[in-house]
Motif scaffolding. Structure first.
Motif, PDB file in Angstrom:
ATOM      1  N   UNK A   1       0.801  -1.093  -0.098  1.00 52.06           N
ATOM      2  CA  UNK A   1      -0.023   0.071   0.124  1.00 52.06           C
ATOM      3  C   UNK A   1       1.054   1.173   0.094  1.00 52.06           C
ATOM      4  N   UNK A   2       2.090   0.990   0.837  1.00 55.68           N
ATOM      5  CA  UNK A   2       2.964   2.272   1.075  1.00 55.68           C
ATOM      6  C   UNK A   2       4.085   2.167  -0.146  1.00 55.68           C
ATOM      7  N   UNK A   3       4.628   3.272  -0.725  1.00 56.86           N
ATOM      8  CA  UNK A   3       5.486   3.446  -1.421  1.00 56.86           C
ATOM      9  C   UNK A   3       6.454   4.399  -1.324  1.00 56.86           C
ATOM     10  N   UNK A   4       7.898   4.424  -1.672  1.00 57.91           N
ATOM     11  CA  UNK A   4       8.656   5.513  -1.558  1.00 57.91           C
ATOM     12  C   UNK A   4       9.040   5.909  -0.101  1.00 57.91           C
TER      13      UNK A   4
ATOM     14  N   UNK B   1       7.172   7.416   1.861  1.00 53.05           N
ATOM     15  CA  UNK B   1       6.143   7.123   2.811  1.00 53.05           C
ATOM     16  C   UNK B   1       6.419   5.411   3.584  1.00 53.05           C
ATOM     17  N   UNK B   2       6.520   4.575   2.732  1.00 52.37           N
ATOM     18  CA  UNK B   2       7.027   3.436   2.964  1.00 52.37           C
ATOM     19  C   UNK B   2       8.340   3.298   3.973  1.00 52.37           C
ATOM     20  N   UNK B   3       9.104   3.831   3.536  1.00 54.91           N
ATOM     21  CA  UNK B   3      10.439   4.248   4.600  1.00 54.91           C
ATOM     22  C   UNK B   3      10.334   4.663   5.661  1.00 54.91           C
ATOM     23  N   UNK B   4       9.438   5.832   5.907  1.00 56.29           N
ATOM     24  CA  UNK B   4       9.221   6.264   7.217  1.00 56.29           C
ATOM     25  C   UNK B   4       8.073   5.468   8.135  1.00 56.29           C
ATOM     26  N   UNK B   5       7.278   4.654   7.398  1.00 59.15           N
ATOM     27  CA  UNK B   5       6.465   3.896   8.144  1.00 59.15           C
ATOM     28  C   UNK B   5       7.407   2.519   8.592  1.00 59.15           C
ATOM     29  N   UNK B   6       8.396   2.274   7.864  1.00 63.95           N
ATOM     30  CA  UNK B   6       9.045   1.214   8.281  1.00 63.95           C
ATOM     31  C   UNK B   6      10.099   1.546   9.542  1.00 63.95           C
ATOM     32  N   UNK B   7      10.430   2.701   9.512  1.00 59.48           N
ATOM     33  CA  UNK B   7      11.409   3.233  10.400  1.00 59.48           C
ATOM     34  C   UNK B   7      10.481   3.243  11.789  1.00 59.48           C
ATOM     35  N   UNK B   8       9.206   3.571  11.593  1.00 58.79           N
ATOM     36  CA  UNK B   8       8.460   3.373  12.703  1.00 58.79           C
ATOM     37  C   UNK B   8       7.936   2.143  13.323  1.00 58.79           C
ATOM     38  N   UNK B   9       7.972   1.253  12.371  1.00 58.67           N
ATOM     39  CA  UNK B   9       7.532  -0.099  12.821  1.00 58.67           C
ATOM     40  C   UNK B   9       8.927  -0.571  13.845  1.00 58.67           C
ATOM     41  N   UNK B  10      10.082  -0.230  13.142  1.00 56.71           N
ATOM     42  CA  UNK B  10      11.125  -0.873  13.589  1.00 56.71           C
ATOM     43  C   UNK B  10      11.341  -0.164  15.268  1.00 56.71           C
ATOM     44  N   UNK B  11      10.976   1.040  15.334  1.00 52.25           N
ATOM     45  CA  UNK B  11      10.884   1.848  16.635  1.00 52.25           C
ATOM     46  C   UNK B  11       9.903   1.049  17.541  1.00 52.25           C
ATOM     47  N   UNK B  12       8.613   0.531  16.995  1.00 51.12           N
ATOM     48  CA  UNK B  12       7.820   0.199  17.790  1.00 51.12           C
ATOM     49  C   UNK B  12       8.195  -1.130  18.397  1.00 51.12           C
ATOM     50  N   UNK B  13       8.868  -2.075  17.656  1.00 57.57           N
ATOM     51  CA  UNK B  13       9.419  -3.416  17.729  1.00 57.57           C
ATOM     52  C   UNK B  13      10.391  -3.186  18.921  1.00 57.57           C
ATOM     53  N   UNK B  14      11.261  -2.483  18.840  1.00 60.86           N
ATOM     54  CA  UNK B  14      12.364  -2.144  19.866  1.00 60.86           C
ATOM     55  C   UNK B  14      11.711  -1.514  21.069  1.00 60.86           C
ATOM     56  N   UNK B  15      10.734  -0.718  20.970  1.00 65.78           N
ATOM     57  CA  UNK B  15      10.014  -0.203  22.255  1.00 65.78           C
ATOM     58  C   UNK B  15       9.398  -1.439  22.956  1.00 65.78           C
TER      59      UNK B  15
END
Length: 757
Positions: free
Chosen positions: A567-570, A572-586
């Protein structure tokens, strides 16, 4: 007995009628006929038996079972598709003496199984029945056919009680001859008869008992060391009339059999002894269990006295995985055992409690994993035939949330399931995602064409629920079912916004429906679904995603779906992925997803440059995590992340199973990313080898028997260098993607590569 020499009829059962008997519900009637042959046995060229039942049956010719399969004819959408089986009995008929003796024993099975949960008590009918035809072809070309008719006799068998949920009772004293029963006949609706295409249910192995001991209350317990599905088999001698009672359960609690998760499923078998040597095997039921409680055994019970018989639909094992972390290897093994236990005629949610239904959401999540471990092509194709039939006949035009949709016969109060009515994301998406998994695994365009109409029906049923904003935010949803933060009594209370989940799922389903239509040459349909997918993506991004890539409800599941489904590209996809990684670490690398997000969260991480986070999420051992159950002794995948609590007590929720494959869908990622073996074209006509090593695993070995032949990938990390060994079938091309940025094209044979990390 009707005897004829006419040509073979279009339906092999055209001359047969259904036989039923006036008997108590638990009794399995035995129907018999003695048939004089019209020629000498030495003149028999072929002999074939066809049979089916409203219920389950066992058939014998001259006292010899016609098959080693069990629980025939299995479970289908009986209203529109009742399958019959064909057995070659030539050797038995040719080798016998005197007249041929035909025997059919009839059990309740799924037809009169009081199926469902709670007070559902769902049955297809009040009466069970069986039908069969024996055809004998002689050397002179003549044909003799003998079919079930009102001339057959009936008597009570030694099975005095039989229920899939509650268990079976066998009285060996009745093997000397049961009471005669009155026979009733009824016509067969030949319009619903169909040859069986799903693989039969068989016994696959016998697991010996590992340990016998006394519980704190003094009960005799047996541990088979593996949570499995089937029954116990044994031979015993005791006093005539003595009763052996066996209860089954998956776990222990406070040192006793943990039966609360079974709810109303008694899972209890009883055996009455004849006084001689008695062999017992309760083949009209099945249980999900690791432990058994045995009462009434004559003398001292020893581990050698019992064995557990593993029962499931026949499927060839195709995929294997092992790695340096034994817990991850065990996780994959657990998913295999859960698939075996739940691929019994239909893909069920669980095999032990009062449910055992073909929940569509479970297999939607797990189909790709399942189709790597085993050849599921015929099994899931048969189930998808039923999904299509149930959807065609559904009053709301939606894919039912269980297939076969037996809950339409449930005795629930009016409106009891109204909150689950209509199209649902993930559950309904099984109409698309299961065919998608089969297409990737096997590349069968004919079957893709057969499955396409249900895809179109599912998407068509959703379209009226799409809001003016272009989002799937109307109707009822299960959402991120069994989010680990949801309270035990409310498994739908997830962090993920249900409309966000549904809209992402709509995008994935519309996208694959467009791909399928294009493959099938239906350009108009492909254009239709591409348009729906594009509108859905635009609406999702406009209404659910801000400029920083934050997705509405800001939890792991919504990011996992939006990224993995494309659904996400470019940026937006990179920023969403960074947020997901942050959630996983948190979260301390503990799992925070339910049914919707769990199959995709590691994919979303590894495909966006966060491989280390994906590995740490996989390897976490504290609850909730994939490895926590294994540290607690799990040998199958659990329904809940905490089906058993750290103190050894069972989760207090009413819904707690220790054999559910859905949360084991991470093994698809393990096979493809950790193992590095991916399809680059449907059916692995082209292979992509791309192992992605990460912290905590030093080597992995993966193999898959594809339609093209055996593919294997093995890798090892040492001194900062990756070594990859690849073996391919002759002439199969592969692209090997290495961590140093190289992509190497190879074809067939064995290859070895090294790369810096």
């Amino acid at each position: 007995m009707p005897v004829s020499a006419s040509p073979v009829p279009v339906s092999p059962l055209s001359e047969a009628v259904f036989l039923s008997a006036e008997a108590a519900e638990g009794v399995a009637p035995r129907f018999t006929a003695t048939v004089p042959l019209t020629a000498l046995r030495d003149d028999v060229v072929t002999a074939t038996l066809w049979a089916t039942a409203r219920g389950v049956y066992e058939a014998e010719v001259d006292g010899v079972p016609v098959t080693d399969s069990v629980l025939n004819p299995g479970w289908t959408s009986y209203e529109w598709r009742l399958t019959y089986q064909q057995f070659d009995v030539t050797d038995t008929v040719r080798g016998g003496h005197d007249d041929v003796r035909l025997t059919l024993i009839l059990g309740n099975g799924w037809w009169r199984g009081h199926l469902g949960f709670g007070d559902a008590d769902a049955d297809y009918g009040d009466e069970i029945a069986v039908a069969a035809t024996l055809e004998v072809v002689y050397r002179d070309g003549s044909v003799q056919r003998v079919s079930t008719s009102d001339a057959w006799g009936a008597a009570a068998s030694d099975v005095t009680r039989n229920s899939l949920y509650r268990g079976q009772s066998v009285d060996a004293r009745l093997r000397e001859g049961g009471a005669p029963l009155a026979v009733r006949t009824s016509e067969i609706d030949h319009g619903v008869l169909a040859p069986q295409t799903s693989p039969p249910v068989r016994r696959h192995e016998a697991v010996p008992a590992q340990r016998v001991w006394r519980s704190p209350s003094g009960r005799t317990l047996v541990d088979f060391g593996q949570n499995l599905v089937g029954w116990l088999r044994f031979t015993v001698q005791g006093s005539r009339g003595d009763l052996i009672r066996i209860r089954h359960a998956e776990v222990l609690e406070d040192g006793e059999l943990g039966v609360r998760p079974l709810r109303s499923a008694d899972a209890t078998d009883e055996f009455v002894l004849s006084g001689g040597v008695d062999a017992f095997e309760p083949t009209f039921t099945f249980h999900g269990f690791r432990y058994a409680e045995v009462e009434g055994w004559p003398g001292e019970l020893r581990a050698a006295d019992l064995e557990a018989v593993v029962v499931h639909s026949e499927m060839a094992r195709t995929g294997r995985f092992s790695c340096s972390d034994p817990l991850v290897t065990r996780l994959v093994d657990n998913s295999v055992w859960s698939q075996r236990g739940n691929f019994l005629s239909v893909p069920t949610d669980c095999p032990q409690r009062d449910e055992r239904l073909g929940w569509t959401g479970d297999i939607a999540a797990f189909a790709a994993s399942a189709s790597f471990s085993f050849d599921t092509a015929d099994f899931l194709d048969s189930w998808l035939q039923d999904l299509r039939l149930e959807t065609e006949h559904a009053p709301d035009g939606a894919v039912p949330f269980v297939v076969p949709a037996v809950l339409k016969y449930a005795n629930f109060p009016a409106g009891h399931l109204s909150e689950w009515a209509g199209p649902t994301a993930i559950w309904g998406d099984a109409a698309v995602w299961v065919p998608q998994a089969l297409w990737q695994a096997y590349g069968d365009a004919d079957r893709l064409a057969a499955h396409y109409p249900a895809m179109a029906m599912h998407l068509s049923s959703i379209e009226p629920l799409i809001s003016e904003r272009g989002l799937w935010e109307r109707g009822n949803q299960f959402g991120d079912w069994l989010d680990p933060d949801a309270p035990p009594e409310d498994p739908a209370a997830a962090k993920a916004d249900a409309a966000v989940v549904a809209t992402a799922c709509l995008y994935r389903s519309a996208s694959f429906a467009a791909e399928a239509a294009a493959v099938l040459g239906n350009d108009a349909e492909a254009h239709r679904w591409r348009g729906l997918a594009a509108r859905t993506r635009d609406a999702f991004v406009r209404h659910y995603v801000d400029d920083d890539g934050i997705v509405r409800s800001d939890c792991a599941t919504v990011y996992a779906l939006a990224i993995t489904f494309g659904v996400l590209e470019g940026d937006l996809r990179s920023r969403a992925a960074a947020r997901l990684a942050e959630i996983v670490r948190e979260s301390g690398f503990r799992v925070t997803t339910g049914f919707a997000g769990t199959p995709y969260v590691t994919w979303a991480l590894s495909e966006t440059g966060h491989v280390d986070e994906a590995y740490r999420l996989l390897l976490e051992k504290e609850c909730p995590s994939w490895l926590y159950p294994i540290t607690m002794g799990a040998t199958t995948v659990w329904e809940r992340w905490d089906s058993m609590l750290p103190d050894g007590s069972i989760n207090p929720g009413e819904m707690t199973s220790f054999n559910h494959y859905a949360l084991g869908a991470v093994v698809d990622w393990i096979h493809q990313v950790v193992g590095g073996l991916r399809p680059a074209a449907p059916g692995y006509a082209r292979v992509r080898v791309e192992p992605r090593p990460g912290p905590g695993i030093e080597w992995a070995e993966t193999s898959l028997r594809t339609r093209q032949g055996e593919v294997s990938v093995a890798w090892r990390v040492a001194s900062g260098e990756l070594t990859v060994e690849v073996a391919l079938p002759d002439d199969v091309p592969a692209e090997v993607v290495l961590p140093d940025g190289r992509t190497v094209e190879v074809r067939g044979g064995g290859h070895v590569f090294t790369s810096t990390l």
